[in-house]
Every structure is written in structure tokens, then in C-alpha cells.
Design an enzyme around this catalytic site. Structure first.
Site, PDB file in Angstrom:
ATOM      1  N   GLY A  14     -29.916 -44.008  43.852  1.00 20.64           N
ATOM      2  CA  GLY A  14     -30.807 -44.221  45.003  1.00 20.64           C
ATOM      3  C   GLY A  14     -30.087 -44.921  46.150  1.00 20.64           C
ATOM      4  O   GLY A  14     -30.201 -44.522  47.316  1.00 20.64           O
ATOM      5  N   ALA A  77     -35.675 -41.002  34.627  1.00 17.79           N
ATOM      6  CA  ALA A  77     -36.569 -39.871  34.364  1.00 17.79           C
ATOM      7  C   ALA A  77     -37.568 -40.238  33.259  1.00 17.79           C
ATOM      8  O   ALA A  77     -37.290 -41.081  32.417  1.00 17.79           O
ATOM      9  CB  ALA A  77     -35.740 -38.665  33.936  1.00 17.79           C
ATOM     10  N   SER A 129     -26.627 -33.433  41.955  1.00 18.09           N
ATOM     11  CA  SER A 129     -25.440 -33.515  41.107  1.00 18.09           C
ATOM     12  C   SER A 129     -24.251 -34.069  41.863  1.00 18.09           C
ATOM     13  O   SER A 129     -24.147 -33.909  43.076  1.00 18.09           O
ATOM     14  CB  SER A 129     -25.082 -32.131  40.568  1.00 18.09           C
ATOM     15  OG  SER A 129     -23.913 -32.229  39.787  1.00 18.09           O
ATOM     16  N   LYS A 183     -30.604 -27.652  37.550  1.00 21.26           N
ATOM     17  CA  LYS A 183     -29.759 -28.858  37.348  1.00 21.26           C
ATOM     18  C   LYS A 183     -29.466 -29.052  35.858  1.00 21.26           C
ATOM     19  O   LYS A 183     -28.347 -29.415  35.461  1.00 21.26           O
ATOM     20  CB  LYS A 183     -30.473 -30.088  37.930  1.00 21.26           C
ATOM     21  CG  LYS A 183     -29.788 -31.436  37.599  1.00 21.26           C
ATOM     22  CD  LYS A 183     -28.529 -31.643  38.391  1.00 21.26           C
ATOM     23  CE  LYS A 183     -27.511 -32.599  37.784  1.00 21.26           C
ATOM     24  NZ  LYS A 183     -27.914 -33.950  37.516  1.00 21.26           N
ATOM     25  N   HIS A 186     -26.919 -26.582  34.875  1.00 23.67           N
ATOM     26  CA  HIS A 186     -25.640 -27.057  35.443  1.00 23.67           C
ATOM     27  C   HIS A 186     -24.996 -28.040  34.461  1.00 23.67           C
ATOM     28  O   HIS A 186     -23.806 -27.949  34.138  1.00 23.67           O
ATOM     29  CB  HIS A 186     -25.879 -27.726  36.800  1.00 23.67           C
ATOM     30  CG  HIS A 186     -24.725 -28.573  37.264  1.00 23.67           C
ATOM     31  ND1 HIS A 186     -24.484 -29.840  36.762  1.00 23.67           N
ATOM     32  CD2 HIS A 186     -23.731 -28.334  38.136  1.00 23.67           C
ATOM     33  CE1 HIS A 186     -23.393 -30.322  37.321  1.00 23.67           C
ATOM     34  NE2 HIS A 186     -22.915 -29.437  38.164  1.00 23.67           N
ATOM     35  N   ASN A 187     -25.781 -28.980  33.996  1.00 17.09           N
ATOM     36  CA  ASN A 187     -25.238 -29.990  33.091  1.00 17.09           C
ATOM     37  C   ASN A 187     -24.825 -29.380  31.752  1.00 17.09           C
ATOM     38  O   ASN A 187     -23.838 -29.800  31.156  1.00 17.09           O
ATOM     39  CB  ASN A 187     -26.258 -31.110  32.863  1.00 17.09           C
ATOM     40  CG  ASN A 187     -26.391 -32.005  34.084  1.00 17.09           C
ATOM     41  OD1 ASN A 187     -26.054 -31.600  35.188  1.00 17.09           O
ATOM     42  ND2 ASN A 187     -26.873 -33.206  33.889  1.00 17.09           N
ATOM     43  N   GLU A 190     -21.610 -27.885  32.293  1.00 18.12           N
ATOM     44  CA  GLU A 190     -20.658 -29.010  32.397  1.00 18.12           C
ATOM     45  C   GLU A 190     -20.235 -29.479  30.990  1.00 18.12           C
ATOM     46  O   GLU A 190     -19.047 -29.724  30.737  1.00 18.12           O
ATOM     47  CB  GLU A 190     -21.347 -30.132  33.172  1.00 18.12           C
ATOM     48  CG  GLU A 190     -20.586 -31.415  33.316  1.00 18.12           C
ATOM     49  CD  GLU A 190     -21.468 -32.497  33.974  1.00 18.12           C
ATOM     50  OE1 GLU A 190     -22.126 -32.213  34.994  1.00 18.12           O
ATOM     51  OE2 GLU A 190     -21.513 -33.626  33.456  1.00 18.12           O
ATOM     52  N   ARG A 288     -20.476 -33.429  20.545  1.00 15.31           N
ATOM     53  CA  ARG A 288     -20.706 -34.817  20.971  1.00 15.31           C
ATOM     54  C   ARG A 288     -21.447 -35.572  19.875  1.00 15.31           C
ATOM     55  O   ARG A 288     -21.167 -36.741  19.602  1.00 15.31           O
ATOM     56  CB  ARG A 288     -21.517 -34.869  22.273  1.00 15.31           C
ATOM     57  CG  ARG A 288     -20.700 -34.468  23.465  1.00 15.31           C
ATOM     58  CD  ARG A 288     -21.313 -35.002  24.748  1.00 15.31           C
ATOM     59  NE  ARG A 288     -20.754 -34.347  25.910  1.00 15.31           N
ATOM     60  CZ  ARG A 288     -21.021 -34.683  27.164  1.00 15.31           C
ATOM     61  NH1 ARG A 288     -21.856 -35.667  27.423  1.00 15.31           N
ATOM     62  NH2 ARG A 288     -20.484 -34.041  28.165  1.00 15.31           N
TER      63      ARG A 288
HETATM   64  P1  NDP Z   1     -30.002 -46.944  37.679  1.00 15.39           P
HETATM   65  O1  NDP Z   1     -30.254 -47.513  36.337  1.00 15.39           O
HETATM   66  O2  NDP Z   1     -28.752 -47.295  38.389  1.00 15.39           O
HETATM   67  O3  NDP Z   1     -31.215 -47.307  38.633  1.00 15.39           O
HETATM   68  C1  NDP Z   1     -32.541 -47.180  38.231  1.00 15.39           C
HETATM   69  C2  NDP Z   1     -33.470 -47.542  39.347  1.00 15.39           C
HETATM   70  O4  NDP Z   1     -34.795 -47.399  38.889  1.00 15.39           O
HETATM   71  C3  NDP Z   1     -33.325 -48.972  39.844  1.00 15.39           C
HETATM   72  O5  NDP Z   1     -33.644 -48.992  41.199  1.00 15.39           O
HETATM   73  C4  NDP Z   1     -34.362 -49.706  39.015  1.00 15.39           C
HETATM   74  O6  NDP Z   1     -34.866 -50.868  39.628  1.00 15.39           O
HETATM   75  C5  NDP Z   1     -35.454 -48.660  38.968  1.00 15.39           C
HETATM   76  N1  NDP Z   1     -36.307 -48.853  37.805  1.00 15.39           N
HETATM   77  C6  NDP Z   1     -35.927 -48.898  36.510  1.00 15.39           C
HETATM   78  N2  NDP Z   1     -37.001 -49.086  35.721  1.00 15.39           N
HETATM   79  C7  NDP Z   1     -38.065 -49.157  36.536  1.00 15.39           C
HETATM   80  C8  NDP Z   1     -39.450 -49.339  36.314  1.00 15.39           C
HETATM   81  N3  NDP Z   1     -39.941 -49.479  35.073  1.00 15.39           N
HETATM   82  N4  NDP Z   1     -40.248 -49.370  37.373  1.00 15.39           N
HETATM   83  C9  NDP Z   1     -39.774 -49.236  38.613  1.00 15.39           C
HETATM   84  N5  NDP Z   1     -38.469 -49.057  38.898  1.00 15.39           N
HETATM   85  C10 NDP Z   1     -37.631 -49.016  37.867  1.00 15.39           C
HETATM   86  O7  NDP Z   1     -30.135 -45.354  37.498  1.00 15.39           O
HETATM   87  P2  NDP Z   1     -29.427 -44.164  38.295  1.00 15.39           P
HETATM   88  O8  NDP Z   1     -29.469 -44.451  39.743  1.00 15.39           O
HETATM   89  O9  NDP Z   1     -28.114 -43.866  37.667  1.00 15.39           O
HETATM   90  O10 NDP Z   1     -30.372 -42.929  37.913  1.00 15.39           O
HETATM   91  C11 NDP Z   1     -31.584 -42.643  38.585  1.00 15.39           C
HETATM   92  C12 NDP Z   1     -31.960 -41.207  38.280  1.00 15.39           C
HETATM   93  O11 NDP Z   1     -30.929 -40.353  38.737  1.00 15.39           O
HETATM   94  C13 NDP Z   1     -32.090 -40.906  36.782  1.00 15.39           C
HETATM   95  O12 NDP Z   1     -33.089 -39.950  36.577  1.00 15.39           O
HETATM   96  C14 NDP Z   1     -30.741 -40.341  36.429  1.00 15.39           C
HETATM   97  O13 NDP Z   1     -30.793 -39.518  35.266  1.00 15.39           O
HETATM   98  C15 NDP Z   1     -30.461 -39.538  37.691  1.00 15.39           C
HETATM   99  N6  NDP Z   1     -29.078 -39.197  37.938  1.00 15.39           N
HETATM  100  C16 NDP Z   1     -28.078 -40.108  37.697  1.00 15.39           C
HETATM  101  C17 NDP Z   1     -26.758 -39.773  37.931  1.00 15.39           C
HETATM  102  C18 NDP Z   1     -25.650 -40.743  37.718  1.00 15.39           C
HETATM  103  O14 NDP Z   1     -24.478 -40.311  37.781  1.00 15.39           O
HETATM  104  N7  NDP Z   1     -25.924 -42.021  37.515  1.00 15.39           N
HETATM  105  C19 NDP Z   1     -26.396 -38.421  38.430  1.00 15.39           C
HETATM  106  C20 NDP Z   1     -27.524 -37.581  38.729  1.00 15.39           C
HETATM  107  C21 NDP Z   1     -28.791 -37.965  38.466  1.00 15.39           C
HETATM  108  P3  NDP Z   1     -34.167 -52.321  39.427  1.00 15.39           P
HETATM  109  O15 NDP Z   1     -33.053 -52.371  40.407  1.00 15.39           O
HETATM  110  O16 NDP Z   1     -35.228 -53.291  39.715  1.00 15.39           O
HETATM  111  O17 NDP Z   1     -33.680 -52.363  38.005  1.00 15.39           O
END
Ligand code: NDP
Length: 472
Positions: A14, A77, A129, A183, A186-187, A190, A288
Site C-alpha cells: 500500500g 487478503a 504484481s 493474477k 500468473h503466480n 511463476e 515446495r
Molecule cells: P503488509 O503486512 O506489509 O501490510 C498489511 C497492511 O494491512 C498494513 O497496512 C496493516 O496495517 C493492514 N492490516 C493488517 N491487518 C489489518 C486489520 N485486521 N485491519 C485493518 N488493517 C489491517 O502486507 P502487504 O502490503 O505485503 O500485502 C497487502 C496485500 O497485497 C496482500 O493481499 C498481499 O497478498 C498482496 N500482495 C503483496 C505482495 C508483496 O510482495 N508483499 C505482492 C502482491 C500482492 P498496520 O500497519 O496497522 O499493521
């Protein structure tokens, strides 16, 4: 200052996506469970941070957005997405758009799309991705949802996406779960690609006894030709890296236990549901799983003895390395053909009308499987339309014919040497099975008819038949 778009969930993905949008000149409202992260995002990122508007509450977040509101969810997710949607919906106005950009199970996206259809809001399931770096500097973006909603999003998604020779790697692919499904596959591809690279690494290490540095040079060389891709490029980097503590190659001290988050498994499950043989993806998921049972493997090795030392009829000369390169290239074509066959079957079953050439096009840059090879796939679809299987496309027929012997020899030699080749062998077996006009399931059908009266078709007569088999 009203924001053009909002990002809810400023974790790894994000935060980077928000910075990418901010850098392209969009004003981005940020909301995070831990609100300090939103402020840090603004304060720690210089001029780019100035386009981030941090918010303390969901109410403030919604009030900061221009209407119709574009709200990107980047949270883990699953149920958290539903919870966050429920929390925000009472605050929205008709026409607002919620975009789930996480790695959702596409079945959840279909369910959410159906539920939202009864409200005045819109829902988009968007696969992103390219990991952290992709999110920051240009990911490949796979969009599913209502097509007319995409026109509101594309003005932001196109500038932030990866570019392949200037063309944005983003597209609307179909309704509801289409983006997340693509997506997922894709994975899955991958997984297969990575597993096949790891298997060739196994031959270089255990069949040829090469050092990590020597292997790095080989992968770097392969990256200059047909196999040229991000995954081969990073493999060369992985193998060249030294452990700062021990001075050894870092790969030599990393435990052989692979993690997985589920998208590979989902791909294999969906392929099974659709009755499509995605055997290279299945092999990669299983490999895996087996790798993660390291203690169990050690116990099995104690019982059977581990095949140790440099072994097999492999040679580190020019011809020997060429054979490995060609085997990997050929198996890769077969793995991608399987992945696209899953997309094609899902498209037909769900009436998604997935644009397969367009999918290969938006994977050419930004995502983990990006490569020159995807451009070849795009051109194959452009030339021959959505062929049932890429192995039917004339360009690939020639390439597979040219590389088939190499793949066969590598798999056979590895089998004799006891070097596991789950994905490469799966690719070869699939190929041999798929190009065999007369298979062996006639016997399977005979057995099924004997024990369960399941009936069979005949080659020489129309209709459905049951035979009175002798009692057993
Ligand atoms: P992070 O763990 O880095 O971030 C998770 C975010 O969600 C944080 O902002 C966290 O807030 C928030 N969060 C977690 N739990 C809750 C909750 N119960 N209520 C509200 N907010 C919550 O995850 P990623 O950014 O890596 O992943 C986010 C999505 O993107 C996932 O679906 C992941 O599968 C997908 N994704 C990830 C990739 C990667 O390479 N990392 C690649 C492509 C997709 P807080 O800061 O307060 O903890």
C-alpha cells in the site's frame, strides 16, 4: 485539499503504491490501522510525500476523497477485506468505487462483486504484481470488474503501471473475478518457472559440481538470449551474493525450505477443477511442500541413503551447458502453455472472454515473470487468435521441436543420477501425453466399466457402451 484516490492499508504494498501514485502527480489520501504510518509516509518521502494526505480516521479518509471516490484496499487478503469494506460502506456515496488490490482468492472477488451489485457502489478486483519494487516504480496490473468503471481508473493506473516499450502494463481483463484469477495463474506460472530454474541449478550443483559463482556466470550468460527474463537475471544475482557473516555464497547457507502463501496452490486447484493438466504448476507446489519437510527428508535419507556427490552424465562444456539451456527453455514453453490453457478454460467456463494475448502483453514488464518470451506469446495470439493451446502456435511448434531432445536427455540423465526433476519431468510427460494421438485411458475406461458400469465410447461406432465383463 481533496485527494484523487485513497489507499487503505499502508503496509509494504500500500505504501509503495501510494508513493508511486503521488510521484505521478496524484493526490493520495492514506489510511492505516496504525495512523502514524500514514504521517510517516508523507513526512519521510520529500517532495513525493507532499502529495500524500494522511488521515486519522476512516471518516476523515472518506471526506478527503473527490467523488466518485476511488478507494484502494491493500490489506491482507481474506476476511479483513470484508471487514474493511463493511466499515467504510456506510460512509460512501452512490457511484463510489472500492478496489481490492490484494492477492484475493478470485472466488471471494466473485462473491464480493455479486454482493456489491445490490448497492449503489462499485467493486473492482485488481491483481498487482511485481512485489514491493513493482508497486513503487511500476507494477503489472490485472483489472476485473465492470468495464465502464475501468475508464475512471485507467487515468491513474496507466501512469503508475510498468511500461513495455512505452506501452502500459495494465488492462481490464473481464468482469468480477477475472483480474484476480489472472493474477493467481500468473503466480502459478511463476511457481513453475522458479521450480524449473531450481531444478537446473540442482544439475549444475549436483551433476556438475559447479560453485555458486560459476553458476551465476552461466545464468547471466543465459539471460542474454532466449531465456532472458527477470527470474533468470535475479538467479544470477542470488548466486553471486556472499554471506557477510561466513563469507560463503549466501545460497549455500540458506535452508532448502520454500515458503508459500497460497496462490500457486490455488492455481493448481483451479486447474484441477477445470480438468486442465497444469502439471508443472502442481509439481512446483508439491516440491515446495516437500522442501518444507526438511526433518522428514533427513529421516528418509537416513533410511534409503542420499544420492551424494557429483553424479550423472552431465558435462560442463559448451555442448553440455547448451543442452541444459535448451531443456529449460523448452520446459518453460510447456509450462506457460499449461498456464495459458488454464486461463483459456476458465474464460470459457465463466464466460469471461479473457484476452489471452493482452494478458501476455501486460506481463511483459513490471511483474515477476516478465520476459522477452511473453512478447512472443502475445505475437502468437495475435497471429493465430486464442489457440486452444500455445503448443499449437507455429512459432512454438518450431521451438519445441528444436528443444525436445535436450529436455528428454536432461530429464533421463537426471533420473538415472537420482537428481529430482519434478517440474521438468512433468513438462516432458505432459508434452508426450498431449502429442500422443492414441493414449492409454482406453484401459482405464475398461476397468471403470468392469467395476462400476461407467460405460465407454468406441472408436469404431457412435454411442455409449457397457460390456458384460466376466465376473471377477
Ligand atoms: P503488509 O503486512 O506489509 O501490510 C498489511 C497492511 O494491512 C498494513 O497496512 C496493516 O496495517 C493492514 N492490516 C493488517 N491487518 C489489518 C486489520 N485486521 N485491519 C485493518 N488493517 C489491517 O502486507 P502487504 O502490503 O505485503 O500485502 C497487502 C496485500 O497485497 C496482500 O493481499 C498481499 O497478498 C498482496 N500482495 C503483496 C505482495 C508483496 O510482495 N508483499 C505482492 C502482491 C500482492 P498496520 O500497519 O496497522 O499493521
Amino acid at each position: 485539499r481533496l485527494a484523487d484516490i485513497g489507499v487503505l492499508g499502508l503496509g509494504t504494498m500500500g505504501a509503495n503504491l501510494a508513493l508511486n501514485m503521488a510521484e505521478k502527480g496524484f493526490v493520495v489520501a492514506g489510511s492505516n490501522r496504525t495512523a502514524e504510518k500514514a504521517y510517516a509516509l508523507r513526512d519521510d518521502n520529500g517532495a513525493v510525500g507532499q502529495n500524500i494526505v494522511p488521515t486519522d480516521s476512516i471518516e476523515q479518509f472518506v471526506a478527503t476523497l473527490k467523488t466518485p471516490r476511488l478507494i484502494v484496499f491493500m490489506v491482507p487478503a481474506g476476511p479483513i477485506v470484508d471487514e474493511e469494506m463493511q466499515r467504510i460502506m456506510p460512509l460512501l456515496s452512490p457511484g463510489d468505487i472500492m478496489i481490492d488490490a490484494g492477492n484475493a482468492d478470485f472466488n471471494d472477488t466473485v462473491r464480493r462483486s455479486k454482493a456489491i451489485a445490490d448497492t449503489p457502489f462499485h467493486f473492482v478486483g485488481m491483481g498487482v504484481s511485481g512485489g514491493e519494487l513493482g508497486a513503487r516504480h511500476g507494477p503489472s496490473i490485472m483489472v476485473g470488474g465492470e468495464e465502464q468503471v475501468y475508464s475512471l481508473l485507467s487515468k491513474i493506473l496507466e501512469p503508475i503501471s510498468a511500461k513495455y516499450q512505452g506501452t502500459p502494463c495494465v488492462a481490464w481483463l473481464g468482469p468480477d473475478g477475472a483480474g484476480h484469477f489472472v493474477k493467481t495463474i500468473h503466480n502459478g506460472i511463476e511457481y513453475a518457472d522458479m521450480q524449473m530454474i531450481a531444478e537446473i541449478y540442482g544439475i549444475l550443483r549436483d551433476g556438475l559440481g559447479l560453485s555458486a559463482g560459476e553458476m551465476s556466470d552461466i545464468f547471466a550468460d543465459w539471460n542474454s538470449r532466449g531465456l532472458s527474463s527477470y527470474l533468470i537475471e535475479i538467479t544470477a544475482v542470488n548466486l553471486a551474493e556472499k554471506d557477510p557473516d561466513s563469507g560463503k555464497p549466501l545460497v549455500d547457507v540458506i535452508a532448502d525450505e520454500a515458503g508459500q502463501k497460497g496462490t500457486g496452490r490455488w492455481s493448481a486447484i483451479e486447474a484441477q477443477k477445470l480438468g486442465v493438466g497444469a502439471t508443472t504448476i502442481e509439481a512446483a507446489v508439491s516440491a515446495r511442500g516437500i522442501s518444507s519437510r526438511r526433518k522428514e527428508r533427513a529421516a528418509t535419507a537416513a533410511l534409503y541413503g542420499s544420492v551424494a556427490g557429483v553424479r550423472g552424465d552431465f558435462h560442463p562444456d559448451k555442448d553440455g551447458l547448451k543442452e541444459l539451456e535448451q531443456a529449460l527453455e523448452t520446459a518453460k514453453i510447456i509450462a506457460y502453455a499449461q498456464g495459458f490453457a488454464v486461463l483459456s478454460a476458465a474464460s470459457e467456463e465463466r464466460g469471461w472472454n479473457l484476452p489471452l494475448g493482452e494478458i501476455a502483453r501486460i506481463w511483459r514488464a513490471g511483474c515477476i515473470i516478465r520476459s522477452q518470451f511473453l512478447d512472443d506469446i502475445t505475437r502468437a495470439y495475435e497471429a493465430s487468435g486464442p489457440a486452444a493451446n500455445l503448443l499449437h502456435a507455429p512459432q512454438f511448434v518450431e521451438r519445441v521441436k528444436a528443444g525436445e531432445t535436450a529436455l528428454r536427455r536432461v530429464v533421463a540423465k537426471a533420473a538415472l543420477a537420482g537428481i529430482p526433476m519434478p517440474a521438468l519431468a512433468a513438462a516432458l510427460s505432459y508434452f508426450d501425453d498431449y502429442r500422443r494421438a492414441r493414449g492409454t485411458t482406453n484401459l482405464t475406461q475398461a476397468q471403470r466399466d468392469l467395476f462400476g458400469a461407467h460405460t465407454f465410447h468406441r472408436l469404431d461406432q457412435e454411442g455409449v457402451f457397457h460390456h458384460q465383463w466376466p465376473a471377477v
